[in-house]
Design an enzyme around this catalytic site. Structure first.
Site, short mmCIF file in Angstrom:
data_model
loop_
_atom_site.label_atom_id
_atom_site.label_comp_id
_atom_site.label_asym_id
_atom_site.label_seq_id
_atom_site.Cartn_x
_atom_site.Cartn_y
_atom_site.Cartn_z
N GLU A 294 -1.08 -8.73 4.94
CA GLU A 294 -0.81 -8.92 6.37
C GLU A 294 -2.09 -8.94 7.20
O GLU A 294 -2.04 -9.21 8.40
CB GLU A 294 0.12 -7.81 6.88
N CYS B 132 0.84 -1.20 0.00
CA CYS B 132 0.00 0.00 0.00
C CYS B 132 0.88 1.25 0.00
O CYS B 132 1.55 1.53 -0.98
CB CYS B 132 -0.98 -0.02 1.18
N HIS C 228 -3.49 -5.65 1.24
CA HIS C 228 -2.89 -5.86 2.56
C HIS C 228 -2.87 -7.34 2.92
O HIS C 228 -3.73 -7.83 3.67
CB HIS C 228 -3.65 -5.06 3.61
#
Length: 864
Positions: free
Chosen positions: A836, A704, A834
């Site tokens: 994660e 990002c 994302h």
């Protein structure tokens, strides 16, 4: 909220003619703190009060009084300077500081800055307080003592610490790049004094402050409702059309029933990597969830299945008819939604948000009194207390007044594995309606004991995995609520004919339960409690009752069309999609790094505005790496140089450099990622990065905001830091012109990167995105080169796995639907999604594989 890094799992807007001038938005945030970090201590003489965070300015002077008075068309001119200017990066730093157990245990008491500024935030921390206004940090010179004392400038905290702890606290704050100054001392005498330029300008006894010098009582007159058949009247109005299909379509298109997806997607719903339910569920992300469910925020490496549940209840039309009934059913609806989410409503706690017209008469005062009596009655009867709340009596604009508003928020700690979505998942699901039992049908008053028994039954059925989906009915009735439950997975529904009288009757507190292979005992229990069979889900995309039907496409169009011009969900499609096919599986050019280590070290710099460092740290820990983070300090030239020296050393000690997401420097100046890029171009840091990549086989990952920085550095796609050219790729504003937060489907195109060694070309993943500037663009010949060289790693695709031009498949409008690219050797990987934010019990209401295993891939590169 997006910049601060708080997940907004539920945001709503409530519509009523009284809210035309003063809008009503519903949202909440929940926090958690480990019990051992909580300290409750009384300040004592000599203790210091530290002002932490942002500096003080004239913004917000008069804000408290301004927000509490009636307004008109000239208010924006007269009162514009009263609005506080936010500073999200500073607020994020305060969050980081307060999460440190060493810091938390130093704090005896703490206040944030709101109405009244220093006067209140510091003045109420102890009975005796001596405040030195000359020590208050300023945004600019020229502020008078009264301005310093009353300014409501944001992102400031006042903390009381022991005299011997003050310097330790200030040192911790400086480590987090925060300003901290001792501005006051706790005194023995119960007085508040303020000095400015050597003179005492305030000297008030505590007894006067505590009473405000104002009367503490008034008269109120409660008006009874003119009629007692509001539920029946509303049901008749909502079923006025000749056919079931026409009534359903009208209900879906009404302001009470229509979609708020365009509003919800503006708020980051996945930051923190703890989101259990996306705000909109199903493969097509179209079913609105009735509450927020999120894992408790823990430190990286400390996993838990404990979660928070949050819901709200409120119907403005009901409250306008009777504030008493409105408050009663607000409490019931919030508790029913807790039960529908899979929680135990009997263990929930409430907080009330009140919003009423300007109070100038006995009749005006009767509205909040009536509402509070209703809410109090519901609390006592349900044995569920309210433990907090906030009121505002400023809901007037000239002669326009907000309806009596008491919103009940319910919160509870639950277990992530028991959370239930509102999204219907497959054909053949039987759905039953569990209405609110009435003790007095004439007065429309509930049987509280039977109601709580119903919620207890729902809790037991959830525990035994008997409920596949659950929702509450709401203002427009069961038919509209069921239709929305079907939208997420594009299922149809057959409504039973005998339920006609229930389909369009408002039902705050009533439950809709989709049963999972119900046995006779379950059905018998529900029937005993008054449950009514509504119908069952269909594979055919149609909503019907008997021979009368509404196609699912027409229903969704009506539902989404009402607010499309206000909160758009559609935009011009992206440019023509070239045919980029997944490439044959290729191993990285070197299958492993020359320098091996079982636990590679990952350096994660935390820039002002970064807000994904905890999530990224957690992901690397799970993958077996050793994360190492450093806060970038830039308050002074000395701090900047110290940070550069330390950062260069840590990059040289690491095997992986990871740039996490966020809003670096608030995405200013001139767009996202530039602050990070400018910082990393420093010769010391650029040389350390070159050493990592060129001599030590290191890896770089940017997600990002980090991806944006890698592109602006030139590291992507060239593999080295360099000057940008007119042909260089860039990431710019989303085509829809706003922030977008949702899950997207991405397809692996090439896996020659170490980061993608556990993926195969063609693999599909559901990945969270949350950005306003994620549209990848480049000249056509550059795009062709990236594809030819295998540097296009991942693409946005539709449910069929193919790239498409629509906003659902390509939410930011990226050229060639590009989501992520790599350097030529694959060791630098940048992507918008994302990765994660995935993990066990996360994002459960969206089907599909969510773990891209990129962190495991990066770690495996360095292992034997």
């Amino acid at each position: 909220g997006n910049q601060v890094g708080l997940a907004t799992g539920l945001v709503d807007e409530v519509y009523h003619p009284g809210y035309i001038a003063k809008r009503m938005e519903i949202g909440a945030e929940l926090g958690a703190v480990p019990a051992h970090q909580v300290r409750r201590a009384a300040p004592k003489p000599g203790d210091r009060v530290i002002l932490l965070g942002g500096r003080t300015g004239r913004d917000g002077c008069g804000g408290a009084t301004g927000s509490s008075r009636a307004h008109d068309e000239q208010s924006i001119v007269r009162c514009g300077s009263e609005v506080q200017k936010g500073n999200a990066p500073t607020e994020r730093k305060i969050q980081r500081l307060f999460r440190d157990p060493q810091v938390a245990r130093l704090i005896k008491r703490c206040n944030d800055f709101g109405a009244g500024g220093v006067s209140v935030a510091i003045g109420e921390l102890a009975d005796g307080m001596a405040i030195d206004l000359d020590r208050v940090p300023r945004k600019y010179e020229g502020l008078y003592g009264t301005e310093l004392a009353s300014s409501e400038s944001q992102e400031r905290m006042a903390v009381v610490v022991g005299q011997d702890d003050a310097q330790r606290f200030i040192a911790h704050a400086e480590f987090e790049n925060l300003e901290a100054v001792a501005v006051a001392t706790v005194t023995q005498e119960p007085r508040m004094t303020m000095t400015w330029r050597g003179q005492t300008i305030v000297d008030l006894p505590r007894a006067f402050i505590d009473t405000n010098g104002a009367p503490q009582q008034t008269d109120a007159a409660i008006a009874l409702p003119d009629r007692l058949d509001w539920f029946e009247q509303t049901a008749q109005a909502q079923s006025k059309h000749e056919t079931f299909a026409a009534n359903l379509k009208a209900g879906l298109a009404s302001l009470a029933g229509c979609s708020r997806r365009g509003l919800a997607e503006r708020f980051d719903s996945t930051i923190g990597a703890g989101t259990i339910l996306m705000p909109y569920g199903g493969q097509h992300q179209l079913t609105p969830e009735i509450g927020m469910a999120a894992l408790l925020p823990t430190e990286p490496g400390q996993e838990t299945d404990a979660c928070s549940l949050m819901t709200y209840g409120f119907d403005p039309e009901l409250s306008a008819w009777s504030p008493y009934h409105g408050a009663v059913y607000a409490v019931l609806e919030s508790l029913a939604r807790i039960a529908a989410l899979g929680g135990d409503a009997a263990k929930a706690r409430l907080t009330f948000q009140e919003y009423f017209r300007r109070l100038t008469s006995e009749q005006d005062w009767g509205q909040p009194l009536s509402a509070l009596l209703g809410a109090f009655r519901a609390q006592l009867a349900c044995q569920v207390p309210a433990i907090g709340g906030k009121d505002s009596m400023s809901g007037s604009f000239r002669d326009l007044h907000v309806p009596p508003t008491l919103v009940s928020f319910a919160v509870q700690v639950g277990q992530a594995g028991r959370v239930v979505s509102a999204t219907l998942d497959q054909p053949g699901r039987q759905v039953v309606l569990l209405p609110v039992p009435l003790a007095d049908s004439k007065l429309a008053l509930p049987d509280y004991t039977a109601f709580m028994d119903n919620l207890d039954l729902v809790n037991r059925l959830t525990t035994n995995h008997k409920i596949a989906a659950a929702a509450t009915v709401g203002h427009n009735g069961a038919a509209v609520a069921v239709a929305r439950m079907c939208f997420g997975n594009r299922l149809g529904f057959a409504f039973a004919k005998q339920t006609a009288t229930h389909l369009f009757r408002p039902g705050p507190g009533s439950l809709l339960l989709a049963l999972d292979n119900p046995d006779p005992d379950t059905l018998n229990q529900l029937e005993t409690q008054g449950a009514i069979r509504i119908g069952e889900t269909l594979a055919e995309p149609v909503l019907r009752q008997g021979d009368n039907a509404l196609t699912l496409d027409d229903a969704i169009t009506a539902w989404e069309g009402t607010l499309e011009a206000v909160f758009p969900t559609r935009t011009e499609p992206a440019a023509t999609m070239p045919d980029i096919r997944p490439q044959a599986a290729q191993a990285p050019r070197r299958v492993a790094a020359r320098w091996r280590t079982p636990r590679p070290r990952v350096f994660i710099p935390v820039f002002p505005g970064t807000n994904c460092e905890y999530d990224s740290t957690r992901a690397f820990l799970r993958a077996g790496a050793e994360p190492d983070s450093l806060v970038v300090r830039n308050n002074t030239p000395e701090a900047i140089q110290e940070t550069i020296d330390e950062m260069a050393a840590r990059i040289r000690a690491a095997q992986i450099l990871m740039l996490p997401g966020g809003f670096s420097a608030g995405d200013e100046p001139e767009g996202s990622g530039k602050f990070i890029a400018a910082f990393l171009r420093n010769p010391q840091l650029a040389e350390a990065i070159a050493d990592l990549l060129e001599r030590r086989d290191g890896l770089v990952l940017g997600i990002c905001n980090g991806f944006q920085a890698l592109v602006k550095l030139g590291l992507l796609p060239t593999g080295r830091i360099g000057d940008l050219t007119p042909d260089s790729p860039t990431l710019t504003f989303n085509r829809i012109g706003r922030h977008v937060s949702r899950l997207v489907t991405t397809r692996v195109i090439a896996n020659r990167s170490p980061w993608l060694m556990f993926s195969q070309p063609g693999d599909l993943h559901e990945v969270a995105i949350s950005h306003g500037e994620g549209r990848f663009i480049a000249p056509s010949h550059v795009l062709e080169q990236l594809v030819r060289q295998g540097q296009v790693a991942t693409q946005y695709v539709g449910p069929d796995g193919q790239p498409a031009r629509s906003i659902e498949a390509n939410p930011n409008g990226s050229a060639s639907a590009i989501e992520g690219i790599t350097s030529l050797d694959g060791r630098i990987f940048g992507k918008m999604g994302h990765a994660e934010r995935s993990g066990h019990n996360r994002l459960r209401n969206i089907p599909g594989e969510k773990d891209q295993r990129i962190f495991e891939g990066g770690v495996a590169w360095f292992r034997d």
